[in-house]
Write an enzyme that holds these catalytic residues in place. Sequence first.
Site, PDB file in Angstrom:
ATOM      1  N   SER A   1      14.616  -0.516 -49.945  1.00  0.00           N
ATOM      2  CA  SER A   1      14.246   0.397 -48.855  1.00  0.00           C
ATOM      3  C   SER A   1      14.857  -0.128 -47.559  1.00  0.00           C
ATOM      4  O   SER A   1      15.092  -1.334 -47.422  1.00  0.00           O
ATOM      5  CB  SER A   1      12.724   0.412 -48.722  1.00  0.00           C
ATOM      6  OG  SER A   1      12.334   1.016 -47.508  1.00  0.00           O
TER       7      SER A   1
ATOM      8  N   TYR B   1       4.846  -3.570 -47.168  1.00  0.00           N
ATOM      9  CA  TYR B   1       5.839  -2.983 -48.082  1.00  0.00           C
ATOM     10  C   TYR B   1       7.237  -3.556 -47.794  1.00  0.00           C
ATOM     11  O   TYR B   1       7.972  -3.930 -48.711  1.00  0.00           O
ATOM     12  CB  TYR B   1       5.808  -1.471 -47.879  1.00  0.00           C
ATOM     13  CG  TYR B   1       6.881  -0.664 -48.559  1.00  0.00           C
ATOM     14  CD1 TYR B   1       6.718  -0.212 -49.866  1.00  0.00           C
ATOM     15  CD2 TYR B   1       8.044  -0.294 -47.879  1.00  0.00           C
ATOM     16  CE1 TYR B   1       7.688   0.567 -50.480  1.00  0.00           C
ATOM     17  CE2 TYR B   1       9.013   0.487 -48.481  1.00  0.00           C
ATOM     18  CZ  TYR B   1       8.837   0.917 -49.782  1.00  0.00           C
ATOM     19  OH  TYR B   1       9.804   1.700 -50.384  1.00  0.00           O
TER      20      TYR B   1
HETATM   21  N1  LIG Z   1      10.556   8.145 -50.888  1.00  0.00           N
HETATM   22  C1  LIG Z   1      11.216   7.450 -49.970  1.00  0.00           C
HETATM   23  O1  LIG Z   1      11.462   7.917 -48.846  1.00  0.00           O
HETATM   24  C2  LIG Z   1      11.730   6.069 -50.296  1.00  0.00           C
HETATM   25  C3  LIG Z   1      12.518   5.414 -49.326  1.00  0.00           C
HETATM   26  C4  LIG Z   1      13.010   4.142 -49.607  1.00  0.00           C
HETATM   27  C5  LIG Z   1      12.758   3.573 -50.840  1.00  0.00           C
HETATM   28  N2  LIG Z   1      11.986   4.221 -51.772  1.00  0.00           N
HETATM   29  C6  LIG Z   1      11.794   3.579 -53.069  1.00  0.00           C
HETATM   30  O2  LIG Z   1      12.235   4.471 -54.086  1.00  0.00           O
HETATM   31  C7  LIG Z   1      11.523   4.215 -55.301  1.00  0.00           C
HETATM   32  C8  LIG Z   1      10.941   5.502 -55.849  1.00  0.00           C
HETATM   33  O3  LIG Z   1      10.020   6.000 -54.898  1.00  0.00           O
HETATM   34  P1  LIG Z   1       9.575   7.537 -54.869  1.00  0.00           P
HETATM   35  O4  LIG Z   1       9.497   7.906 -53.443  1.00  0.00           O
HETATM   36  O5  LIG Z   1      10.413   8.301 -55.826  1.00  0.00           O
HETATM   37  O6  LIG Z   1       8.063   7.380 -55.398  1.00  0.00           O
HETATM   38  P2  LIG Z   1       7.091   8.439 -56.096  1.00  0.00           P
HETATM   39  O7  LIG Z   1       7.626   9.817 -56.056  1.00  0.00           O
HETATM   40  O8  LIG Z   1       5.755   8.158 -55.525  1.00  0.00           O
HETATM   41  O9  LIG Z   1       7.145   7.957 -57.639  1.00  0.00           O
HETATM   42  C9  LIG Z   1       6.779   6.662 -57.980  1.00  0.00           C
HETATM   43  C10 LIG Z   1       6.851   6.542 -59.487  1.00  0.00           C
HETATM   44  O10 LIG Z   1       6.497   5.210 -59.867  1.00  0.00           O
HETATM   45  C11 LIG Z   1       5.338   5.235 -60.722  1.00  0.00           C
HETATM   46  N3  LIG Z   1       4.578   4.029 -60.464  1.00  0.00           N
HETATM   47  C12 LIG Z   1       4.017   3.621 -59.309  1.00  0.00           C
HETATM   48  N4  LIG Z   1       3.404   2.462 -59.460  1.00  0.00           N
HETATM   49  C13 LIG Z   1       3.589   2.092 -60.760  1.00  0.00           C
HETATM   50  C14 LIG Z   1       3.185   0.997 -61.530  1.00  0.00           C
HETATM   51  N5  LIG Z   1       2.442   0.009 -61.005  1.00  0.00           N
HETATM   52  N6  LIG Z   1       3.559   0.920 -62.822  1.00  0.00           N
HETATM   53  C15 LIG Z   1       4.305   1.914 -63.380  1.00  0.00           C
HETATM   54  N7  LIG Z   1       4.721   2.994 -62.690  1.00  0.00           N
HETATM   55  C16 LIG Z   1       4.349   3.088 -61.392  1.00  0.00           C
HETATM   56  C17 LIG Z   1       4.632   6.556 -60.359  1.00  0.00           C
HETATM   57  O11 LIG Z   1       3.788   7.064 -61.382  1.00  0.00           O
HETATM   58  P3  LIG Z   1       2.229   6.626 -61.496  1.00  0.00           P
HETATM   59  O12 LIG Z   1       1.646   6.752 -60.130  1.00  0.00           O
HETATM   60  O13 LIG Z   1       1.643   7.534 -62.521  1.00  0.00           O
HETATM   61  O14 LIG Z   1       2.264   5.200 -61.955  1.00  0.00           O
HETATM   62  C18 LIG Z   1       5.860   7.458 -60.193  1.00  0.00           C
HETATM   63  O15 LIG Z   1       6.367   7.837 -61.447  1.00  0.00           O
HETATM   64  C19 LIG Z   1      10.468   3.160 -54.956  1.00  0.00           C
HETATM   65  O16 LIG Z   1      10.941   1.881 -55.318  1.00  0.00           O
HETATM   66  C20 LIG Z   1      10.360   3.264 -53.443  1.00  0.00           C
HETATM   67  O17 LIG Z   1       9.898   2.061 -52.867  1.00  0.00           O
HETATM   68  C21 LIG Z   1      11.472   5.458 -51.529  1.00  0.00           C
END
Ligand SMILES: NC(=O)c1ccc[n+]([C@@H]2O[C@H](COP(=O)([O-])OP(=O)(O)OC[C@H]3O[C@@H](n4cnc5c(N)ncnc54)[C@H](OP(=O)(O)O)[C@@H]3O)[C@@H](O)[C@H]2O)c1
Length: 231
Positions: free
Chosen positions: A135, A148
């Site tokens: 991130s 985070y």
């Molecule tokens: N969205 C943004 O703007 C953004 C920006 C920078 C970086 N990121 C990074 O991008 C990645 C994906 O994020 P996203 O925004 O796509 O998140 P998201 O839509 O909230 O999806 C997160 C996924 O991870 C699963 N998950 C969460 N905790 C878990 C655990 N302990 N064990 C197994 N599965 C788990 C969730 O399902 P369950 O809840 O059912 O477990 C879900 O499938 C992350 O690493 C995040 O830090 C996101």
Amino acid sequence: MPIALITGASKGLGRAAMYALAERGWTLVVDARNGGELRSATQGLAEVTAIPGDVTSPDHRSRLAEAVGTPGGRLDVLINNASTLGVSPLPQLADYPLNALRHVFETNVIAPLALIQLLAEPLTDASGTIVNVSSDAAVESYPGWGGYGSAKAALDQLTAVLGAEEPRLRCYAFDPGDMRTEMHQLAFPGEDISDRAEPHTVVPALLRLVDERPPSGRYRAADLAIPEVAR
Ligand SMILES: NC(=O)c1ccc[n+]([C@@H]2O[C@H](COP(=O)([O-])OP(=O)(O)OC[C@H]3O[C@@H](n4cnc5c(N)ncnc54)[C@H](OP(=O)(O)O)[C@@H]3O)[C@@H](O)[C@H]2O)c1
């Protein structure tokens, strides 16, 4: 066909990456904690093994490794995508509950490394690729993002050192940029985030790492984006 393990594939970036690799015919092992959501996300995908569970659980990680086929199997790509934002609304560091911070590090740093350790042999046998999803909060000092962000900074450093230690592997910290997902909404509770990019728009950048295998390092999706005219 190549085989990949993607954590956190029931929604957001993980789900978009799963769909893209499934479309290529890859064999996939995926997880998420909510089994129902994982089942509906993977419905109709023939070569996808869905293992519900929490990446912080050693038993669950062992089940993921078994599904990959260890010992003796190969793993071309590991995408450590599952992550937690931590406390929402985001607290200042001075007020950050330490047990919650421990959980953020357990999920965002320890669990990805544990999976890398568990899967080192099948990854090395395949001269594989590790993508640790990072991130901009790992490198910027946004107020409220210290929990985070410091965990993602640790993940970045761990990825950098792994890259130096494991010349047969490619080790990437991948910063996807802002995406319209549940995690992002949690970071901005009550705010309209409809101007953020859909997660599938970031996948071509992630796939460039997998396909082109540039030197190990930290990459931003914005820098890997394929210009519209070149597509
Ligand atoms: N969205 C943004 O703007 C953004 C920006 C920078 C970086 N990121 C990074 O991008 C990645 C994906 O994020 P996203 O925004 O796509 O998140 P998201 O839509 O909230 O999806 C997160 C996924 O991870 C699963 N998950 C969460 N905790 C878990 C655990 N302990 N064990 C197994 N599965 C788990 C969730 O399902 P369950 O809840 O059912 O477990 C879900 O499938 C992350 O690493 C995040 O830090 C996101």
